[in-house]
Design a protein around this motif. Sequence first.
Motif, PDB file in Angstrom:
ATOM      1  N   TYR A   9       0.817  -1.208   0.000  1.00  0.00           N
ATOM      2  CA  TYR A   9       0.000   0.000   0.000  1.00  0.00           C
ATOM      3  C   TYR A   9       0.858   1.269   0.000  1.00  0.00           C
ATOM      4  N   ALA A  10       1.974   1.241   0.715  1.00  0.00           N
ATOM      5  CA  ALA A  10       2.868   2.401   0.723  1.00  0.00           C
ATOM      6  C   ALA A  10       3.401   2.655  -0.682  1.00  0.00           C
ATOM      7  N   LEU A  11       3.796   1.605  -1.364  1.00  0.00           N
ATOM      8  CA  LEU A  11       4.277   1.757  -2.736  1.00  0.00           C
ATOM      9  C   LEU A  11       3.163   2.238  -3.659  1.00  0.00           C
ATOM     10  N   ARG A  12       1.955   1.749  -3.447  1.00  0.00           N
ATOM     11  CA  ARG A  12       0.818   2.202  -4.260  1.00  0.00           C
ATOM     12  C   ARG A  12       0.562   3.700  -4.072  1.00  0.00           C
ATOM     13  N   VAL A  13       0.644   4.170  -2.831  1.00  0.00           N
ATOM     14  CA  VAL A  13       0.455   5.603  -2.560  1.00  0.00           C
ATOM     15  C   VAL A  13       1.497   6.409  -3.331  1.00  0.00           C
ATOM     16  N   LEU A  14       2.749   5.989  -3.235  1.00  0.00           N
ATOM     17  CA  LEU A  14       3.822   6.718  -3.905  1.00  0.00           C
ATOM     18  C   LEU A  14       3.666   6.674  -5.425  1.00  0.00           C
ATOM     19  N   SER A  26      -5.960  13.429  -2.395  1.00  0.00           N
ATOM     20  CA  SER A  26      -6.490  13.116  -1.069  1.00  0.00           C
ATOM     21  C   SER A  26      -6.320  11.623  -0.799  1.00  0.00           C
ATOM     22  N   ILE A  27      -6.295  11.297   0.476  1.00  0.00           N
ATOM     23  CA  ILE A  27      -6.241   9.887   0.854  1.00  0.00           C
ATOM     24  C   ILE A  27      -7.481   9.183   0.322  1.00  0.00           C
ATOM     25  N   ARG A  28      -8.599   9.869   0.338  1.00  0.00           N
ATOM     26  CA  ARG A  28      -9.846   9.294  -0.162  1.00  0.00           C
ATOM     27  C   ARG A  28      -9.718   8.916  -1.638  1.00  0.00           C
ATOM     28  N   GLN A  29      -9.108   9.796  -2.430  1.00  0.00           N
ATOM     29  CA  GLN A  29      -8.910   9.495  -3.852  1.00  0.00           C
ATOM     30  C   GLN A  29      -8.049   8.257  -4.041  1.00  0.00           C
ATOM     31  N   ILE A  30      -6.981   8.177  -3.279  1.00  0.00           N
ATOM     32  CA  ILE A  30      -6.072   7.037  -3.415  1.00  0.00           C
ATOM     33  C   ILE A  30      -6.755   5.751  -2.961  1.00  0.00           C
ATOM     34  N   ALA A  31      -7.460   5.820  -1.841  1.00  0.00           N
ATOM     35  CA  ALA A  31      -8.179   4.639  -1.345  1.00  0.00           C
ATOM     36  C   ALA A  31      -9.200   4.165  -2.368  1.00  0.00           C
ATOM     37  N   GLN A  32      -9.902   5.091  -2.966  1.00  0.00           N
ATOM     38  CA  GLN A  32     -10.905   4.740  -3.970  1.00  0.00           C
ATOM     39  C   GLN A  32     -10.248   4.175  -5.233  1.00  0.00           C
ATOM     40  N   MET A  42      -4.594   6.074   5.893  1.00  0.00           N
ATOM     41  CA  MET A  42      -4.269   7.239   6.728  1.00  0.00           C
ATOM     42  C   MET A  42      -3.007   6.966   7.547  1.00  0.00           C
ATOM     43  N   LYS A  43      -2.918   5.781   8.124  1.00  0.00           N
ATOM     44  CA  LYS A  43      -1.750   5.415   8.925  1.00  0.00           C
ATOM     45  C   LYS A  43      -0.496   5.340   8.058  1.00  0.00           C
ATOM     46  N   ILE A  44      -0.646   4.779   6.887  1.00  0.00           N
ATOM     47  CA  ILE A  44       0.493   4.619   5.983  1.00  0.00           C
ATOM     48  C   ILE A  44       0.985   5.982   5.504  1.00  0.00           C
ATOM     49  N   VAL A  45       0.058   6.856   5.128  1.00  0.00           N
ATOM     50  CA  VAL A  45       0.432   8.196   4.654  1.00  0.00           C
ATOM     51  C   VAL A  45       1.128   8.977   5.770  1.00  0.00           C
ATOM     52  N   GLN A  46       0.624   8.862   6.980  1.00  0.00           N
ATOM     53  CA  GLN A  46       1.263   9.544   8.108  1.00  0.00           C
ATOM     54  C   GLN A  46       2.703   9.041   8.283  1.00  0.00           C
ATOM     55  N   ASP A  47       2.887   7.745   8.187  1.00  0.00           N
ATOM     56  CA  ASP A  47       4.212   7.149   8.305  1.00  0.00           C
ATOM     57  C   ASP A  47       5.120   7.607   7.163  1.00  0.00           C
ATOM     58  N   GLY A  76      14.227   0.678  -2.786  1.00  0.00           N
ATOM     59  CA  GLY A  76      14.839  -0.039  -1.663  1.00  0.00           C
ATOM     60  C   GLY A  76      14.700   0.715  -0.348  1.00  0.00           C
ATOM     61  N   ASP A  77      14.797   2.040  -0.392  1.00  0.00           N
ATOM     62  CA  ASP A  77      14.636   2.843   0.821  1.00  0.00           C
ATOM     63  C   ASP A  77      13.215   2.739   1.372  1.00  0.00           C
ATOM     64  N   VAL A  78      12.240   2.734   0.472  1.00  0.00           N
ATOM     65  CA  VAL A  78      10.841   2.610   0.903  1.00  0.00           C
ATOM     66  C   VAL A  78      10.631   1.247   1.558  1.00  0.00           C
ATOM     67  N   VAL A  79      11.136   0.194   0.940  1.00  0.00           N
ATOM     68  CA  VAL A  79      10.967  -1.158   1.482  1.00  0.00           C
ATOM     69  C   VAL A  79      11.692  -1.290   2.821  1.00  0.00           C
ATOM     70  N   ARG A  80      12.880  -0.746   2.920  1.00  0.00           N
ATOM     71  CA  ARG A  80      13.593  -0.787   4.209  1.00  0.00           C
ATOM     72  C   ARG A  80      12.805  -0.073   5.303  1.00  0.00           C
ATOM     73  N   HIS A  81      12.152   1.026   4.928  1.00  0.00           N
ATOM     74  CA  HIS A  81      11.382   1.782   5.914  1.00  0.00           C
ATOM     75  C   HIS A  81      10.131   1.036   6.363  1.00  0.00           C
ATOM     76  N   THR A  82       9.476   0.365   5.451  1.00  0.00           N
ATOM     77  CA  THR A  82       8.173  -0.236   5.768  1.00  0.00           C
ATOM     78  C   THR A  82       8.235  -1.698   6.203  1.00  0.00           C
ATOM     79  N   GLU A  83       9.338  -2.357   5.970  1.00  0.00           N
ATOM     80  CA  GLU A  83       9.454  -3.772   6.317  1.00  0.00           C
ATOM     81  C   GLU A  83      10.405  -3.978   7.488  1.00  0.00           C
ATOM     82  N   ASP A  84      10.136  -4.993   8.266  1.00  0.00           N
ATOM     83  CA  ASP A  84      11.086  -5.450   9.278  1.00  0.00           C
ATOM     84  C   ASP A  84      12.007  -6.431   8.562  1.00  0.00           C
TER      85      ASP A  84
END
Length: 146
Positions: A9-14, A26-32, A42-47, A76-84
């Motif tokens: 989802y983080a990659l989809r937002v980007l 808007s988050i609503r546009q992306i969610a839709q 909302m949580k992902i965008v905040q992060d 790779g930076d996005v994946v490092r940030h979002t994954e353990d």
Amino acid sequence: MKLSRYTDYALRVLIYLAGRDQGLASIRQIAQAYAISHNHLMKIVQDLGHAGFVETVRGRGGGLRLARPASAIVIGDVVRHTEDLGDLVDCSTCRIAVACGLPPVLAEASLAFLAVLDRYRLSDVVARPEVFRGLFQDLPDAAGLA
């Protein structure tokens, strides 16, 4: 290696934001656009905002956009940030751990995986933004996408 839904989802937002010409989304546009949970996004965008990938603009007419050019965001930076990205397996209770050669093999594989992701930027993934805009154009809330 399988990426979590959070990373997906983080990659989809980007990707969505990189596919826009300009302006805010808007988050609503992306969610839709992706038919995914608004609350989860909302949580992902905040992060992503705290990590410096996304910039949010508050108030009337606000929204979000990439915090830096797509060419400056390394996948790779996005994946490092979002994954353990700890060990792929937990060998702490394994009987053969002291003699087993599998952990270093898996560590090497993980590094190779990230090395490939490090070769790509968000701009590579969204090489043809006009195609992305076209895919989301038919949505009822797509006003302002282009």
